[in-house]
Design a protein around this motif. Structure first.
Motif, mmCIF file in Angstrom:
data_model
loop_
_atom_site.group_PDB
_atom_site.id
_atom_site.type_symbol
_atom_site.label_atom_id
_atom_site.label_comp_id
_atom_site.label_asym_id
_atom_site.label_seq_id
_atom_site.Cartn_x
_atom_site.Cartn_y
_atom_site.Cartn_z
ATOM 1 N N HIS A 1 0.837 -1.203 0.000
ATOM 2 C CA HIS A 1 0.000 0.000 0.000
ATOM 3 C C HIS A 1 0.872 1.253 0.000
ATOM 4 N N ALA A 2 1.939 1.225 0.809
ATOM 5 C CA ALA A 2 2.843 2.380 0.871
ATOM 6 C C ALA A 2 3.467 2.656 -0.486
ATOM 7 N N VAL A 3 3.925 1.611 -1.151
ATOM 8 C CA VAL A 3 4.550 1.769 -2.466
ATOM 9 C C VAL A 3 3.550 2.336 -3.472
ATOM 10 N N ASN A 4 2.309 1.886 -3.404
ATOM 11 C CA ASN A 4 1.288 2.411 -4.311
ATOM 12 C C ASN A 4 1.058 3.906 -4.085
ATOM 13 N N SER B 1 4.468 10.296 -7.148
ATOM 14 C CA SER B 1 5.416 10.560 -8.236
ATOM 15 C C SER B 1 4.685 10.816 -9.543
ATOM 16 N N GLY B 2 3.436 10.328 -9.627
ATOM 17 C CA GLY B 2 2.644 10.556 -10.829
ATOM 18 C C GLY B 2 1.844 11.842 -10.794
ATOM 19 N N LYS C 1 -1.168 14.748 -5.951
ATOM 20 C CA LYS C 1 -0.825 15.411 -4.696
ATOM 21 C C LYS C 1 -1.854 15.164 -3.601
ATOM 22 N N VAL C 2 -3.073 14.810 -3.996
ATOM 23 C CA VAL C 2 -4.113 14.557 -3.006
ATOM 24 C C VAL C 2 -3.717 13.413 -2.071
ATOM 25 N N LEU C 3 -2.829 12.540 -2.553
ATOM 26 C CA LEU C 3 -2.378 11.411 -1.748
ATOM 27 C C LEU C 3 -1.479 11.834 -0.592
#
Length: 219
Positions: free
Chosen positions: A35-38, A44-45, A48-50
């Protein structure tokens, strides 16, 4: 980006003596790390909401470490999470930020003192935090480690071997041995002038000052 390939670890460059097991049998730990990697890929894509998800991701990763203290990828992902959650300029001082990163390194090195990858990260964080005394201690240990490695360059190297030497070259720059790093990159460039990693590394090591590599690039 080239800075994701350079100066990031010793685990891929000759650290066979300290080949840590990256596997875990704990399904919850695996799920937390995936989950962290996702989330990191989403950031990176450009999503920014993440950013709002990072505090929970950090807490989950800390829980994952409690569940399996010897799964190194959780520590690496926790470092990535802390870095992603902060906005630190390349030459700004942020002692709390670096203390958090150093503490993650300390937790791993407390159990695995011979991990040169994590020691490199910690030395850089110490330096960026302004603690040259402790960074120099880590760098001295790294220097002694590198002195025991026979780095050879020839025209029959595969991509993994080439990447290892590129890493070595930039680590020598980090350890304030730029002449050795430049020498390695010159030899690589002579043998592999069209290799993309060699070309990028050669250009960077020839045009960037050490301070730019330490304070600007991610590790």
């Amino acid at each position: 980006m080239i800075n994701c390939l350079l100066l990031i670890s010793l685990s891929a460059c000759g650290q066979k003596k300290f080949d840590y097991n990256y596997k875990t049998s704990n399904a919850e730990v695996i799920a937390i790390n995936n989950h962290a990697v996702n989330i990191f890929f989403g950031l990176s894509g450009g999503k920014k909401v993440l950013m709002d998800s990072l505090p929970k991701v950090e807490n989950d990763l800390r829980q994952a470490i409690k569940l399996d203290t010897n799964y190194k990828m959780t520590y690496i992902n926790l470092i990535n999470c802390i870095e992603a959650s902060q906005h630190v300029g390349p030459f700004e001082s942020a002692p709390t930020y670096f203390t958090r990163l150093i503490n993650v390194c300390n937790s791993w090195l407390h159990m695995h003192k011979d991990d040169m990858d994590m020691r490199l990260k910690r030395g850089i964080y110490y330096e960026k935090a302004g603690n040259n005394t402790l960074s120099n201690k880590d760098y001295a240990i790294l220097q002694k480690y590198l002195e025991g490695i026979n780095i050879t360059i020839n025209n029959k190297m595969d991509s993994k071997q080439i990447s290892e030497v590129v890493n070595y070259a930039f680590i020598f720059v980090t350890l304030r041995k730029p002449e050795k790093g430049i020498e390695l990159m010159d030899q690589l460039h002579s043998n592999y002038p069209n290799d993309p990693i060699v070309r990028s590394g050669y250009k960077i090591i020839r045009t960037r000052k050490r301070e730019e590599l330490i304070y600007h690039f991610q590790y």
